[in-house]
Design an enzyme around this catalytic site. Structure first.
Site, mmCIF file in Angstrom:
data_model
loop_
_atom_site.group_PDB
_atom_site.id
_atom_site.type_symbol
_atom_site.label_atom_id
_atom_site.label_comp_id
_atom_site.label_asym_id
_atom_site.label_seq_id
_atom_site.Cartn_x
_atom_site.Cartn_y
_atom_site.Cartn_z
ATOM 1 N N TYR A 238 71.780 65.424 23.164
ATOM 2 C CA TYR A 238 70.176 64.706 22.923
ATOM 3 C C TYR A 238 69.694 64.726 24.296
ATOM 4 O O TYR A 238 70.009 64.037 25.184
ATOM 5 C CB TYR A 238 70.463 63.394 22.145
ATOM 6 C CG TYR A 238 69.438 62.848 22.073
ATOM 7 C CD1 TYR A 238 68.482 62.987 20.940
ATOM 8 C CD2 TYR A 238 68.996 61.436 22.435
ATOM 9 C CE1 TYR A 238 67.567 62.356 20.579
ATOM 10 C CE2 TYR A 238 68.217 60.737 22.267
ATOM 11 C CZ TYR A 238 67.360 61.434 21.403
ATOM 12 O OH TYR A 238 65.806 60.458 20.979
ATOM 13 N N TYR B 220 73.941 55.000 13.776
ATOM 14 C CA TYR B 220 73.795 54.852 14.947
ATOM 15 C C TYR B 220 72.989 53.621 15.789
ATOM 16 O O TYR B 220 73.588 52.880 16.437
ATOM 17 C CB TYR B 220 73.434 55.967 15.877
ATOM 18 C CG TYR B 220 73.422 56.220 17.457
ATOM 19 C CD1 TYR B 220 74.645 56.425 17.938
ATOM 20 C CD2 TYR B 220 72.562 55.471 18.281
ATOM 21 C CE1 TYR B 220 74.681 56.315 19.318
ATOM 22 C CE2 TYR B 220 72.504 55.511 19.322
ATOM 23 C CZ TYR B 220 73.843 55.918 19.969
ATOM 24 O OH TYR B 220 73.943 55.742 21.359
ATOM 25 N N HIS B 221 72.118 53.698 15.048
ATOM 26 C CA HIS B 221 71.113 52.462 15.819
ATOM 27 C C HIS B 221 71.432 51.225 15.242
ATOM 28 O O HIS B 221 71.213 50.291 15.732
ATOM 29 C CB HIS B 221 69.570 52.937 15.296
ATOM 30 C CG HIS B 221 69.129 54.304 15.634
ATOM 31 N ND1 HIS B 221 69.514 55.422 14.786
ATOM 32 C CD2 HIS B 221 68.771 54.773 16.754
ATOM 33 C CE1 HIS B 221 69.237 56.584 15.481
ATOM 34 N NE2 HIS B 221 68.669 56.103 16.570
ATOM 35 N N LYS C 143 57.331 42.107 23.352
ATOM 36 C CA LYS C 143 57.787 43.825 23.328
ATOM 37 C C LYS C 143 56.390 44.267 23.578
ATOM 38 O O LYS C 143 55.419 44.151 22.769
ATOM 39 C CB LYS C 143 58.205 44.214 22.001
ATOM 40 C CG LYS C 143 59.766 43.614 21.730
ATOM 41 C CD LYS C 143 60.928 44.183 22.784
ATOM 42 C CE LYS C 143 60.946 45.697 22.757
ATOM 43 N NZ LYS C 143 61.995 46.308 23.650
ATOM 44 N N ASP D 41 57.590 50.769 22.153
ATOM 45 C CA ASP D 41 59.129 50.654 21.950
ATOM 46 C C ASP D 41 59.346 49.635 20.894
ATOM 47 O O ASP D 41 59.312 48.423 21.169
ATOM 48 C CB ASP D 41 59.709 50.128 23.584
ATOM 49 C CG ASP D 41 61.323 49.697 23.294
ATOM 50 O OD1 ASP D 41 61.890 50.241 22.359
ATOM 51 O OD2 ASP D 41 61.688 48.963 24.172
ATOM 52 N N HIS E 46 62.939 49.080 19.745
ATOM 53 C CA HIS E 46 64.266 48.419 19.946
ATOM 54 C C HIS E 46 64.169 46.840 20.523
ATOM 55 O O HIS E 46 63.691 46.427 21.365
ATOM 56 C CB HIS E 46 65.054 49.194 21.053
ATOM 57 C CG HIS E 46 65.213 50.590 20.690
ATOM 58 N ND1 HIS E 46 64.343 51.653 20.851
ATOM 59 C CD2 HIS E 46 66.181 51.210 19.956
ATOM 60 C CE1 HIS E 46 65.051 52.923 20.665
ATOM 61 N NE2 HIS E 46 65.908 52.641 19.996
#
Length: 742
Positions: free
Chosen positions: A90, A244-245, A601, A605, A607
Site C-alpha cells: 500500500y 482493518y481500521h 483534531k 484526518d 482517525h
C-alpha cells in the site's frame, strides 16, 4: 547375522496411561498450584487453556478440506502450493508523478499488485485548492484532482495486466470514475480491469470517519457501485469489506471479525434490494483484515471468517460456491508499531505477516518499520517488501496447504472465535442491521471501550510492549524518514487543476455535473455511470463530490461522546492513579476551577482513536474535557477553545499536518487575545519537528510511548504554571502512518 542394532525406531505417539496424568505432572511442576491458573482470559472474553487435546476439537473438523465449503482451510484447494499470495504493498504520497515512479520501482523489485493510498483531501472529496485542506495535500497519500492526475498515476503501468486496489470510501464515486476513464484513455476497456475498490462506508461511520454523506445516501452509493461493476466490470471487486481500521481503532479480535461480517451482510442486503440476485455479485465481494501481534488468534480469525461467511451467504440463498468464498487482503498492524526502538517493528511485522499467511490470506501488505514516526522511506519500504519475499521463497510455508490444520489449539480457537463473533453479530441484527446499529452508535461505543481498556493495560504494564513499557533503551539513535513538502505539492496540484479547467468544455462539464446532482436528489439512476460521464468531461473530484453533496442535502456531521469510567475501572486501587486524581481535586478546591482541556483534531484526518482514549482517560482523572468537531480548521478550534474557556488545547495529529496547522491555531488564539490558552501536541510527530513546534509556541509534545498518567501529570503541571517545553512520548495516541488509510 550382524550385531549392529537397527537404526529404525518403532515410535508410538500414544501416551503411557499407566503413569501419572498430565494434570498431576503439571501440578507437581507448579508446586501444587492449580493448572487452571495458567489459563489466560483475552480481551474478547475467550479463555485460553495451557493445553488442548482431541476433546477440544469440534466434531467434523477433521473432514474439513481447502477449496470446499465452508472454506475454513482456504478458498482454493491448492492455496500457496499452487500460487503464492499477492504481494500488494500500500503506497502513495505527494504527487501522481512521485507515486508513479515509486510504484514502478516496487514492481520491478518483485511487488505483484498495486494498492493506492490517497491523500486526506481526496478522501474527503475536496480539490487541492480548497481552503480547508491546506495542510493535507499529498501528506498521507497521493493527491488526485482530475482524470489527468489519474492518468499520470498509472503511466506505463498496463491496467489490463495489473491488479489495482484503491482504498477509497468517501469520494469513492469520483475516484472510481476517474480510474475507469484513465483506463479508457490508456486503451483498456473497463471489462478487463482487475482489482478492488474499498467502498466500505459503514466502517467509516464506526472508526475512520472519512465519510462525506449521511449513512442512507452513502449506502445508495455502495449499491450503485456493486450494480455497475456487476454489469460492466466483471473482473473487478466492487467492495473490500474492512475490519482493518476497527482493530487499529481498538477493536478486539472478535469485534473486528463480527463487525466486518455484519457490514458485509448489510452490503449484500443493499445490493439485493436493487434487484440483484446474490450470485450475480457476491463472487466479487472481498474483505480486508488487520493482523496484529496475537499470533495464533489472528490466524484463527481468518479461518473463522471464512467458515462464518460461507454459512451467512448460504442463508442469503447463495448457490454458487464462489459466492460463499471469503477472499481477503490483509495488512500488518500499524497500531502495534512503536516509535521507541523502531527496529523492533521489523520483527513485529514479520511475525504478523507469518500469521496472515498461516491464516490463508490472498494478498498482503507489510508495514515499514518507521511508520510509527512518519511515511515510509525507500529503505523501510524495501525491508517491508522483502519480508514477504523471504517468507515466500526461503521459509517453506508455501509447500503445504493450511499447515495449522489439525492443531488442537488452532481448531478450538477458530471455533471459539466464531462463537464469540456470532454473539456480537446477533446483537447487531437485533438492532435492525449494521446501518441501524451504526446510527445508534453501538459498534463505535464498543470499540472505544476496548481501546480505552487496552490503553490502561499498557500503562499498567499488563500488556508488555518491548522497548516501550519494558526493556526500554536509555538512548536511541535517530532514524531518517520521509518528508513531504505539502505547500509545494499543493502548488503543483493547483496549477494542473487550473490547466484542466481552462482546457475543458465548460458547457459539457456543467451539463454532466447537473445531471449527477439531479440523480442524487431524485434517487433514480446510477451515480457511478453519471460520474464517469462527468470525469470524461474533466469535472474535478471536488466538483463531482459537491454535485452529489448538493443533491443529497449537504455533508454529514457526526456527533460524538466520551466513554467514561473504563480507564478508572482499570486503575481501581492503583496508588499512582489515586494520587494524581487527588492532586487534580486539590487544584479544583484551591482555585475554584476544574482544569479544562479541549482535545482537537485539525485538518481532514478522521482517525480519532488517540483523541478519544486521551479524552476519556483525562475525564476519568478529573479534568473537564471537550472534543472538537472532526475536520476542524485551526480557526474553528481556536473559537471553540475560547468559547469553552479552556486552559489547554491538546492537538491529536496523525497525518503529518502539524507543522502547518498547529502554528495557525496558536496564531488564531493570539489574534483573539487568548494567548494564555496553552497548546500541546500528541501523535505521530517526528523528533525533528519538536523544535519548530516549540518555537511556534507549543508547550509540550507527546509522542507514542508515554504512560497516560505521566501525560496527565505534565498537563496539570502546565496548567499550574510549570511550562517545560519537553517531549514526552505518549502511548495511546494514533501513531501509525500505516493506519492512515489501510
Amino acid at each position: 547375522m550382524s550385531d549392529t542394532p537397527s537404526t529404525k525406531l518403532d515410535l508410538d505417539p500414544s501416551p503411557d496411561t499407566s503413569g501419572p496424568s498430565w494434570e498431576e505432572i503439571a501440578r507437581k511442576e507448579l508446586r501444587g498450584r492449580d493448572v487452571l491458573d495458567l489459563s489466560t482470559k483475552t480481551p474478547d472474553g475467550l479463555v485460553i487453556k495451557p493445553l488442548y487435546g482431541p476433546e477440544d476439537v469440534p466434531e467434523g473438523t477433521a473432514e474439513a478440506l481447502p477449496g470446499v465449503a465452508p472454506f475454513m482451510r482456504g478458498p482454493r484447494a491448492t492455496m500457496y502450493a499452487g500460487q503464492p499470495w499477492t504481494i500488494r504493498q500500500y503506497a502513495g504520497f505527494s504527487t501522481a508523478e512521485e507515486s508513479n515512479a515509486f510504484y514502478r520501482r516496487n514492481l520491478a523489485a518483485g511487488q505483484k499488485g498495486l494498492s493506492v493510498a490517497f491523500d486526506l483531501a481526496t478522501h474527503r472529496g475536496y480539490d487541492s485548492d480548497h481552503p480547508r485542506v491546506s495542510g493535507d495535500v499529498g501528506k498521507a497519500g497521493v493527491a488526485i484532482d482530475s482524470v489527468e492526475d489519474m492518468k499520470i498515476l498509472f503511466d506505463e503501468i498496463p491496467l489490463d495486466e495489473m491488479s489495482v486496489s484503491m482504498t477509497m470510501n468517501g469520494a469513492v464515486i469520483p475516484t472510481l470514475a476517474m480510474f475507469i476513464v484513465a483506463a479508457e484513455e490508456q486503451g483498456v476497456d473497463r471489462r478487463k480491469l482487475t482489482g478492488t475498490i474499498q467502498n466500505d462506508i459503514l466502517k467509516e461511520f464506526m472508526v475512520r470517519n472519512t465519510y462525506i454523506y449521511a449513512p442512507e445516501p452513502s449506502m445508495r452509493i455502495v449499491a450503485d457501485i456493486i450494480a455497475y461493476t456487476a454489469a460492466e466490470m466483471p473482473k473487478f471487486n466492487s467492495i473490500s469489506i474492512s475490519g482493518y481500521h476497527m482493530q487499529e481503532a481498538g477493536a478486539t479480535t472478535a469485534q473486528e471479525l463480527a463487525y466486518t461480517l455484519a457490514d458485509g451482510m448489510e452490503y449484500v442486503r443493499a445490493a439485493m434490494a436493487r434487484g440483484l440476485s446474490v450470485d450475480q455479485f457476491a463472487g466479487r465481494l472481498s474483505f480486508f483484515f488487520c493482523i496484529g501481534m496475537d499470533f495464533f488468534k489472528e490466524a484463527a480469525k481468518l479461518r473463522a471468517a471464512r467458515m462464518l461467511w460461507a454459512k451467512i451467504m448460504e442463508d442469503f440463498g447463495a448457490k454458487d460456491d464462489r459466492s460463499k468464498m471469503l477472499r481477503t487482503h490483509c495488512q500488518t498492524s500499524g497500531v502495534s508499531l512503536t516509535e521507541q526502538d523502531p527496529y523492533n517493528n521489523i520483527v513485529r511485522t514479520a511475525y504478523e505477516a507469518l500469521a496472515a499467511v498461516l491464516g490463508g490470506t490472498q494478498s498482503l501488505h507489510t508495514n515499514g518499520f518507521d511508520e510509527a514516526i512518519a511515511l515510509p522511506t525507500e529503505f523501510s519500504a524495501r525491508i517491508a517488501r522483502n519480508t514477504q519475499l523471504i517468507l515466500q521463497h526461503e521459509t517453506g510455508v508455501t509447500r503445504t496447504v493450511d499447515p495449522l490444520g489439525g492443531s488442537y489449539y488452532v481448531e478450538a480457537l477458530t471455533h471459539d472465535l466464531a462463537d464469540k463473533a456470532l454473539e456480537l453479530i446477533n446483537e447487531i441484527e437485533a438492532a435492525g442491521g449494521m446501518t441501524k446499529a451504526v446510527e445508534a452508535g453501538i459498534p463505535k461505543s464498543r470499540i472505544e471501550e476496548s481501546a480505552a481498556a487496552r490503553q490502561a493495560r499498557i500503562d499498567r504494564g499488563e500488556d508488555v510492549i518491548v522497548g516501550v513499557n519494558r526493556f526500554r533503551l536509555e538512548n536511541e539513535d535517530p532514524i531518517d524518514f520521509l518528508v513531504v513538502d505539502t505547500d509545494d505539492v499543493r502548488k503543483q496540484q493547483i496549477r494542473r487543476l487550473e490547466d484542466v479547467r481552462r482546457r475543458r468544455s465548460r458547457e459539457d462539464c456543467e451539463a454532466a455535473l447537473s445531471k449527477l446532482e439531479d440523480l442524487a436528489r431524485s434517487g433514480e439512476g446510477n451515480l457511478l455511470e453519471a460520474a464517469v460521464e462527468a470525469a470524461r468531461a474533466r469535472a474535478s473530484l471536488g466538483e463531482i463530490s459537491t454535485a452529489m453533496e448538493q443533491g443529497f442535502g449537504g455533508r454529514h456531521a457526526a456527533t460524538h461522546r466520551l466513554n467514561k469510567g473504563v480507564y478508572a475501572d482499570a486503575y481501581a486501587g492503583d496508588p499512582e492513579y489515586d494520587i494524581l486524581k487527588s492532586r487534580i481535586a486539590e487544584h479544583v478546591e484551591t482555585t475554584g476551577r476544574t482544569p479544562r482541556v479541549l482535545v482537537a483534531k485539525l485538518g481532514q484526518d478522521g482517525h480519532d482513536r488517540g483523541a478519544k482514549v486521551i479524552a476519556s482517560a483525562f475525564s476519568d482523572l478529573g479534568f473537564e474535557v471537550e472534543l472538537s468537531d472532526l475536520f476542524a480548521t485551526p480557526e474553528d478550534a481556536a473559537r471553540k477553545a475560547v468559547d469553552l474557556d479552556v486552559d489547554v488545547v491538546g492537538v491529536s495529529t496523525l497525518a503529518a499536518g502539524h507543522l502547518s496547522l498547529v502554528p495557525k491555531l496558536i496564531e488564531a488564539l493570539k489574534a483573539s487575545g487568548n494567548e494564555q490558552i496553552q497548546v500541546v501536541c500528541g501523535g505521530v510527530i517526528p523528533a525533528r519537528d519538536y523544535e519548530p513546534l516549540f518555537k511556534a509556541g507549543v508547550a509540550e509534545v507527546f509522542g507514542p510511548g508515554t504512560n497516560v498518567l505521566d501525560a496527565g501529570r505534565a498537563l496539570l503541571g502546565l496548567i499550574q504554571g510549570e511550562r517545560r517545553n519537553t517531549r514526552m512520548p505518549l502511548k495511546g495516541e494514533e501513531r501509525s502512518a500505516a493506519d492512515r488509510m489501510g
